[in-house]
Design a protein around this motif. Structure first.
Motif, short mmCIF file in Angstrom:
data_model
loop_
_atom_site.label_atom_id
_atom_site.label_comp_id
_atom_site.label_asym_id
_atom_site.label_seq_id
_atom_site.Cartn_x
_atom_site.Cartn_y
_atom_site.Cartn_z
N HIS A 61 45.65 15.02 0.77
CA HIS A 61 44.89 16.12 0.18
C HIS A 61 44.83 16.04 -1.34
CE1 HIS A 61 49.05 17.20 -0.23
NE2 HIS A 61 48.72 18.15 -1.07
N ASP A 62 45.44 15.02 -1.94
CA ASP A 62 45.44 14.89 -3.40
C ASP A 62 44.58 13.74 -3.90
OD1 ASP A 62 47.26 16.97 -3.90
OD2 ASP A 62 48.97 15.65 -3.56
N GLU A 78 57.61 12.67 -1.16
CA GLU A 78 56.40 12.43 -1.95
C GLU A 78 56.91 12.08 -3.34
OE1 GLU A 78 52.67 14.18 -4.25
OE2 GLU A 78 54.62 15.10 -4.22
N ASP A 137 57.94 17.84 -1.48
CA ASP A 137 56.92 17.81 -2.53
C ASP A 137 57.56 17.41 -3.87
OD1 ASP A 137 54.11 18.63 -3.25
OD2 ASP A 137 55.20 19.92 -4.63
N ASP A 153 47.81 27.05 -6.43
CA ASP A 153 47.66 25.60 -6.21
C ASP A 153 47.70 25.32 -4.71
OD1 ASP A 153 47.56 22.85 -6.47
OD2 ASP A 153 49.68 22.64 -6.97
N ARG A 197 58.49 17.39 4.47
CA ARG A 197 57.83 16.54 3.47
C ARG A 197 58.24 17.17 2.13
NH1 ARG A 197 53.94 17.72 -0.76
NH2 ARG A 197 52.60 15.93 -1.07
N HIS A 239 59.31 23.44 -8.15
CA HIS A 239 58.85 24.65 -8.82
C HIS A 239 58.61 25.72 -7.78
CE1 HIS A 239 55.53 21.78 -8.02
NE2 HIS A 239 55.06 22.82 -7.34
C1 BGC Z 1 51.07 18.18 -3.89
C2 BGC Z 1 49.92 18.68 -4.67
C3 BGC Z 1 50.42 19.75 -5.59
C4 BGC Z 1 51.57 19.27 -6.46
C5 BGC Z 1 52.31 20.40 -7.08
C6 BGC Z 1 51.91 17.55 -4.96
O1 BGC Z 1 52.84 16.79 -4.48
O2 BGC Z 1 50.72 17.24 -2.90
O3 BGC Z 1 48.90 19.15 -3.84
O4 BGC Z 1 49.39 20.16 -6.44
O5 BGC Z 1 52.49 18.57 -5.71
O6 BGC Z 1 53.07 21.06 -6.13
#
Ligand code: BGC
Length: 555
Positions: free
Chosen positions: A338-339, A277, A214, A78, A212, A121
């Protein structure tokens, strides 16, 4: 895997250290999606050395800090958000030495550096998951339902499509809110807490200025992992609290991290930050992540998702400012990452709107994040052939754009644009065009991991530099003015009267008008134009605001 620096030495200090009002409160932070920013070695994949070489560009652009997306050892299931070793750099991107040099070079230029941390994860290749005994304690394994355990333990769906559970050879199931290669950690286990604190210290010792975080809303799951009873869970993400997202328990983790960050920074006379995030259903719930004893910033995705309509924008701005003010935090604006679909495309395929939206964002109080390439006005690429796609959701039949949040402005987006190409995220990750007329447009000495459009020659950094009408020069001018106007970042804001479809507000030193309509609107000139996303005319004290434009006026 253990990587060592060849010449360990004290971590470089960030610029402007010490506790003060908070450098992050009004910072403009530039997201470097490492694999698509700049490639130094010709393998077609951006890397840390390439990013280091381009830092002067970011300094010149006028940003305060860079956020680097994950460059850690990873099978790349990913895009690196599947980390196998949080303390090693993936050879695709370079070495730990390269990371060290990048951080030093950024600090030498006066730029701070934020790195990603992925705590919800790991990769399934992480040594913890590879060891069956450790895995059982540190991830979320459950027996299946049905006569012989052949059914998943509950009805949760993966954000990338399909069930959120995969059955092991041993017959039990493990939870993965994202791809099966990304098993969710068990945050009830204190060893998981200890490990992430140690990882943070590792990168802080290398000199980073923040993280940041995630999926900052994901680590804690509701007790008993209850069913949701709804078959289209992607649509509920960010719209309501779910048993796996935005659980109150995540805040204890953020409080612990804030203590760590403050303690670390205080001991060294610097401020290191965390940015969440987090996809929360309301501005109030999002504000919980930035209470004084939690993280410093949280991306404002409600602003990102707002349609290009004056009333909607105004109410999202009001709600965001009120919610963050209630906890004493600034708001953290963002339009692209990027998402999600690049905002040029998302806002109706209109560069004019995208430029106006950016000037609006940069006139609002608080901090702002820019996503690489938006300063070039890059559109989403929507014609990538299937064989080059890499978004894991593409292979799982999910809907990855807005993967971690609700969908985008479907009403104003052209067909297929609302969710990226068929709803996937590769189209916003196409490598940057730097110079030249042909791909890879100076991205590197080789090719580029995703094909760049044939018509990007006019969008390169080189083509736009020095052209006052270019989007790049608009960003440069806006960032320069933001620095010159004291109080613009973190000072007060008041709405001013404006005709329907137009927003007007004052900030220290300027008045900002935004015409969200597709046609000109005349109004008494509020002052002298300082900067405009489209040519504005003033005649006999009447200003003509072009359609889909934003203007900053000196008052
Ligand atoms: C990231 C994604 C990612 C997902 C799983 C999101 O916060 O910005 O790009 O696929 O988390 O880690």
């Amino acid at each position: 895997m253990t990587q060592e620096l060849t010449s360990p030495s004290p971590a470089p200090q960030a610029p402007g250290t010490g506790r003060g009002p908070g450098w992050w409160r009004d910072a403009v932070i530039y997201q470097v999606y490492v694999r698509s920013f700049a490639d130094s070695d010709g393998d077609g994949i951006g890397d840390l050395r390439g990013a280091r070489e381009r830092l002067p560009y970011l300094k010149d652009l006028g940003v305060d800090a860079v956020w680097l997306t994950p460059f850690y050892a990873s099978p790349q299931a990913d895009g690196g958000y599947d980390v196998a070793d949080y303390r090693a750099v993936d050879p695709l991107f370079g070495t730990l030495q390269d990371a060290d040099e990048l951080i030093r070079a950024a600090h030498d230029l006066g730029l701070r550096v934020i790195v990603d941390i992925v705590p919800n994860h790991t990769s399934d290749r992480h040594p913890w998951f590879q060891d069956p005994e450790l895995a059982r304690q540190r991830y979320l394994f459950r027996p299946g339902k049905g006569e012989s355990g052949e059914l998943p333990p509950n009805d949760w769906e993966s954000v990338f499509g399909g069930p959120a559970w995969t059955r092991t050879d041993r017959g039990d199931w493990y939870l993965h809110l994202f791809a099966p290669e990304q098993p969710d950690l068990n945050w009830d286990n204190p060893e998981v807490h200890a490990e992430f604190e140690a990882i943070m210290r590792f990168w802080l010792d290398l000199g980073v200025d923040g993280f940041r975080v995630d999926v900052a809303h994901g680590m804690i799951k509701a007790p008993g992992l209850p069913d949701i009873g709804h078959g289209a869970q992607a649509q509920l993400i960010g719209a309501q609290v779910l048993p796996f997202f935005d659980q109150d328990g995540v805040h204890a983790i953020h409080r612990a991290w804030r203590r760590l960050l403050d303690g670390y920074g205080d001991a060294r006379g610097k401020q290191v930050i965390g940015v969440a995030e987090a996809w929360a259903p309301t501005a109030e719930r999002l504000a919980l992540y930035v209470r004084p004893d939690e993280l410093h910033q949280a991306f404002n995705f409600q602003f990102l998702n707002a349609p290009w309509q004056s009333d909607a924008l105004r109410s999202v701005i009001d709600a965001s400012l009120a919610a963050t003010a209630s906890v004493g935090a600034p708001t953290t604006w963002v339009l692209s990452n990027h998402d999600v679909v690049r905002h040029t495309t998302r806002l109706g395929g209109s560069l004019a709107r995208a430029r106006a939206a950016t000037l609006l964002m940069l006139a609002l109080p608080g901090s702002a994040y820019l996503y690489q390439g938006e300063e070039l006005g890059l559109p989403e690429v929507t014609d990538l052939p299937d064989e080059v796609r890499q978004d894991p959701a593409f292979f799982r039949g999910g809907r990855a754009t807005g993967a971690v949040g609700p969908g985008t402005d479907t009403e104003s987006a052209p067909d297929g644009a609302a969710g990226g190409q068929d709803g996937f995220r590769d189209g916003c990750r196409v490598p940057l065009p730097w110079s030249g007329e042909l791909p890879p447009y100076g991205f590197g000495p080789g090719g580029s991991w995703l094909p760049q459009p044939a018509d990007w020659g006019g969008l390169t950094v080189a083509a736009q530099t020095g052209d006052p009408a270019s989007t790049l020069e608009l960003y440069r001018a806006a960032l320069e003015l933001r620095r010159r106007l004291p109080g613009l970042g973190d000072g007060p804001m008041s709405w001013a009267p404006a005709p329907d479809g137009v927003l007007a507000f004052t900030r220290p030193g300027l008045l900002c008008t935004v015409n969200t309509l597709g046609h000109d609107v005349g109004l008494p000139a509020p002052g002298t134009p300082l900067l405009s996303s489209a040519p504005v005319t003033v005649d006999d004290a009447t200003a003509q605001l072009p359609g889909d434009s934003c203007t900053w006026w000196a008052i």
